[in-house]
Design an enzyme around this catalytic site. Structure first.
Site: not given
Ligand code: PSU
Ligand code: MN
Length: 305
Positions: A30, A165
């Protein structure tokens, strides 16, 4: 294997389409982790190191992003540097953002959800990242549930990550995945990893000890027409893990600060990652980098199997 609708805006890099056509293993990566997940220049160094880890594992790395409205599968080093330098000036794209970013020919960094969508269009089944989005703590007030979970429910891509997390509500994230039929697999572990820490208070649905074990389950799932993804949770390597109590205290503080500053929606995850890195003197960033590289190796082995 399922087939997905293919967009006229899809550009698959020649090496990736060759690998796919000849049945060679390919791993999707990604780009939100590059633009929004880590600071420049370590984001760029990490993205390149992750691609190398996939190559060393015998698979072709396909980093995914949107450039000038084109859905790109396979970036070159200049593209990766461009996204890394632009950082949060690039639009963080989840499923709901794709129509406008494509129509307006903008650049976009793809989240887990958007990367899964584009990987599936290209016919890539295995994807490596650091962390997935989930049900956020305080969901009772905010209804903040990442679109990543909905994508895992429907889109046929396996996501190799470092568990969930504790920024998130781990228990509720697992309940959501169960409801939507997404298996949560512990790779060589019975305990769900918690990203920076090797363990959480939760178990996994299934433990798999080998890449073939995971690949067989994926094949079985999709052969039955059971659409959707799978979460393959790999513990951060022990030498890079952070202490669970310590990191949880830092995360608690960061969440309080986020609430005070009124940060909501798509800005929450980038804010928390940056604040946690600051508060741990960069140790969380080191752990994050090492766990993604490790996940890339595991994903390459699964793709090969
Ligand atoms: N967790 C991480 N690093 C990241 C992300 C999540 O440790 O960069 C990013 C990923 O791209 C994930 C996104 O899909 O954050 C999730 O965002 P949201 O919670 O806004 O859906
Ligand atoms: Mn959200």
């Amino acid at each position: 294997m399922p087939t997905e609708p293919v967009s006229p805006n899809l550009d698959i890099a020649p090496d990736i389409s060759e690998a796919l056509e000849s049945g060679q293993p390919v791993v999707a990566l990604e780009s939100t982790i590059i633009s929004h997940g880590m600071p420049y220049p370590r984001n760029v160094e990490t993205a390149l190191a992750v691609e190398n880890a996939v190559r060393e594992g015998g698979a072709a790395p396909a980093t995914i992003a949107i450039l000038g409205g084109r859905l790109k599968v396979g970036l070159d080093a200049d593209d990766i540097r461009h996204l890394g330098k632009k950082g949060s000036d690039v639009i963080k794209c989840s499923r709901r953002d794709l129509p406008f970013v494509v129509a307006r020919k903008h650049d976009g960094a793809t989240t887990v959800a958007a990367t899964m969508i584009i990987a599936a269009m290209a016919g890539i089944r295995v994807f490596a990242t650091g962390g997935i989005g989930g049900v956020h703590r305080g969901v009772e007030q905010t209804l903040d549930v990442s679109a990543d979970l909905e994508e895992l429910a429907h889109t046929n891509v396996a996501v190799v990550c470092a568990g969930i997390k504790s920024v998130l509500d781990i228990g509720r994230t697992l309940e959501y995945l169960e409801t939507h039929g997404v298996p949560v697999v512990g790779y060589q572990t019975d305990t769900l990893p918690a990203f920076y820490a090797r363990e959480s208070d939760f178990g996994v649905d299934y433990r798999a000890d080998t890449p073939a074990d995971v690949a067989d389950a994926l094949r079985s799932k999709w052969d039955m027409g059971l659409d959707g993804g799978m979460v393959i949770a790999v513990p951060v390597p022990a030498e890079h893990a952070l202490d669970r109590e310590e990191i949880d205290a830092v995360i608690d503080e960061a969440i309080v600060e986020m609430q005070h500053q009124g940060i909501t929606g798509k800005d929450t995850t980038p804010f928390l990652l940056a604040r946690i890195a600051e508060r741990t003197g960069g140790r969380s960033l080191d752990a994050n980098i090492q766990l993604v590289i490790n996940n890339a190796r595991v994903a390459a082995a699964i793709a090969a199997a």
